[in-house]
Write an enzyme that holds these catalytic residues in place. Structure first.
Site, PDB file in Angstrom:
ATOM      1  N   LEU A 232      -6.709   0.155   4.185  1.00 41.31           N
ATOM      2  CA  LEU A 232      -6.004  -0.780   5.066  1.00 41.31           C
ATOM      3  C   LEU A 232      -4.509  -0.459   5.051  1.00 41.31           C
ATOM      4  CD1 LEU A 232      -7.867  -4.088   4.103  1.00 41.31           C
ATOM      5  CD2 LEU A 232      -8.350  -2.525   5.991  1.00 41.31           C
ATOM      6  N   GLY A 252      -3.520  -1.004  -0.809  1.00 43.51           N
ATOM      7  CA  GLY A 252      -2.585  -0.278  -1.658  1.00 43.51           C
ATOM      8  C   GLY A 252      -1.840  -1.204  -2.596  1.00 43.51           C
ATOM      9  N   ASP A 256       7.194  -1.818  -2.934  1.00 45.35           N
ATOM     10  CA  ASP A 256       8.270  -0.826  -2.827  1.00 45.35           C
ATOM     11  C   ASP A 256       9.424  -1.282  -1.948  1.00 45.35           C
ATOM     12  OD1 ASP A 256       6.853  -0.736  -0.424  1.00 45.35           O
ATOM     13  OD2 ASP A 256       7.369   1.369  -0.097  1.00 45.35           O
ATOM     14  N   ASN A 258       9.635  -1.343   1.158  1.00 43.71           N
ATOM     15  CA  ASN A 258       9.731  -0.420   2.292  1.00 43.71           C
ATOM     16  C   ASN A 258      10.497   0.871   1.960  1.00 43.71           C
ATOM     17  OD1 ASN A 258       8.607  -0.208   4.820  1.00 43.71           O
ATOM     18  ND2 ASN A 258      10.485  -0.758   5.896  1.00 43.71           N
TER      19      ASN A 258
END
Length: 336
Positions: A232, A252, A256, A258
């Site tokens: 996904l 996942g 982070d 982005n």
């Protein structure tokens, strides 16, 4: 004279015999019948003692706030003495020493903090029992009718900071809590559980090994065929419409901010996995970026499995700060 004497003796013996028979035939009262007041009093006392015992067993004692504060201060004094006598490594840095002290403090204060939480809950239940319903648990994974498989892929922890690892572990906790309270929980997997994420769980979540979920140190590619995995990703061009029990849908495990945009998408393609995105943009517009946290993605999936409606699942999950706005033709899009 002898005859009269003998006849008198016979009469006397006859009267004595009659009296003896009447005495034997008369029922004698027992001790309980002789003292009914004493017997009733003892029964009342016995009932009172039994009632007091039942109250003691069902109504636990509640510590006052002053007692809890005193306990906390005593623990603080013990910790200060412990730290003053603790031998730190000679080569430890200032930041490393702060982290170590913080971990030691967490372990030292965990029992008293749990006690304070339990006492607060007791006080809340005593004041308003209806405000604290019993925690409802769903079925076990093995008994669940829901066979949809969801995996949180923890293969990104080498790219995350310590703070992001902490955030990820909390999101994993949230996913487990959501799944645990479903009537029919999803088949939840935690894959590639090693490195910093595993260390975080080992050090700060003692009971995670008892969770009703599939905990795996192996990666997705080691556990499943590439044709089974649907990753996904927000960047995928494929729109997810429903779930196939023969597939496993991977999220996942990555916090982070982005900094590594599209990394999960690239890894999925390189591994030969199928990929898809949640149909958020089909029904809604977002004022912010489409990337969601691990627990938000999992919660949308769990709500969809309950309601069989993407619009309901998304509306119920997405926080207001995301600026979610429904499209006008949502009902027609849902049917399609």
């Amino acid at each position: 004279m002898s005859r009269k004497t003998s006849s008198c003796a016979v009469i006397v013996l006859y009267l004595l015999l009659v009296h003896l028979i009447s005495f034997i035939a008369t029922p004698r009262m027992t001790d309980q019948e002789e003292t009914p007041c004493q017997n009733n009093t003892s029964l009342v006392l016995a009932d009172k003692i039994a009632e007091d015992k039942s109250k003691l067993s069902t109504e636990p004692a509640i510590c006052s706030q002053e007692e809890l504060d005193t306990m906390y201060k005593n623990v603080q004094k013990e910790f200060d003495i412990f730290i003053s006598q603790y031998k730190f490594p000679d080569d430890i840095s200032k930041s490393g020493k702060k982290k170590l002290v913080k971990k030691l403090q967490f372990d030292f204060f965990k029992p008293i903090k749990r006690k304070i939480e339990r006492e607060k809950l007791k006080r809340k239940k005593a004041n308003n029992p209806q405000s604290c319903p019993k925690r409802r648990k769903g079925n076990k994974l093995c008994d669940s009718k829901n066979k949809v498989r969801i995996a949180v892929d923890c293969s990104f922890d080498d790219l995350m900071s310590e703070k992001d690892i902490i955030k990820l572990s909390k999101q994993i906790q949230r996913c487990y809590a959501i799944n645990r309270h479903m009537d029919d929980p999803l088949q939840l997997h935690l894959t590639n559980l090693q490195g910093k994420t595993l260390d975080r769980l080992d050090n700060f979540l003692d009971g995670y090994k008892n969770w009703d979920m599939h905990l795996k140190t192996e990666s997705l590619i080691e556990l499943f065929q590439p044709s089974e995995v649907v990753y996904l990703c927000a960047e995928s061009e494929n729109l997810l419409s429903t779930f196939d029990e023969s597939k496993i849908y991977a999220i996942g495990g990555f916090v982070d901010h982005n900094a590594h945009k599209g990394l999960a998408y690239e890894r999925a393609k390189n591994a030969g996995f199928q990929h898809a995105r949640l149909p958020i943009d089909k029904f809604f517009t977002l004022a912010t970026r489409k990337v969601l946290t691990v627990c938000h993605v999992f919660e949308i999936i769990s709500n969809f499995c309950i309601t069989d409606s993407w619009t309901s699942a998304i509306e119920k999950t997405i926080p207001e700060r995301k600026g979610l706005e429904a499209k006008t033709d949502n009902d027609e899009l849902e049917q399609n």
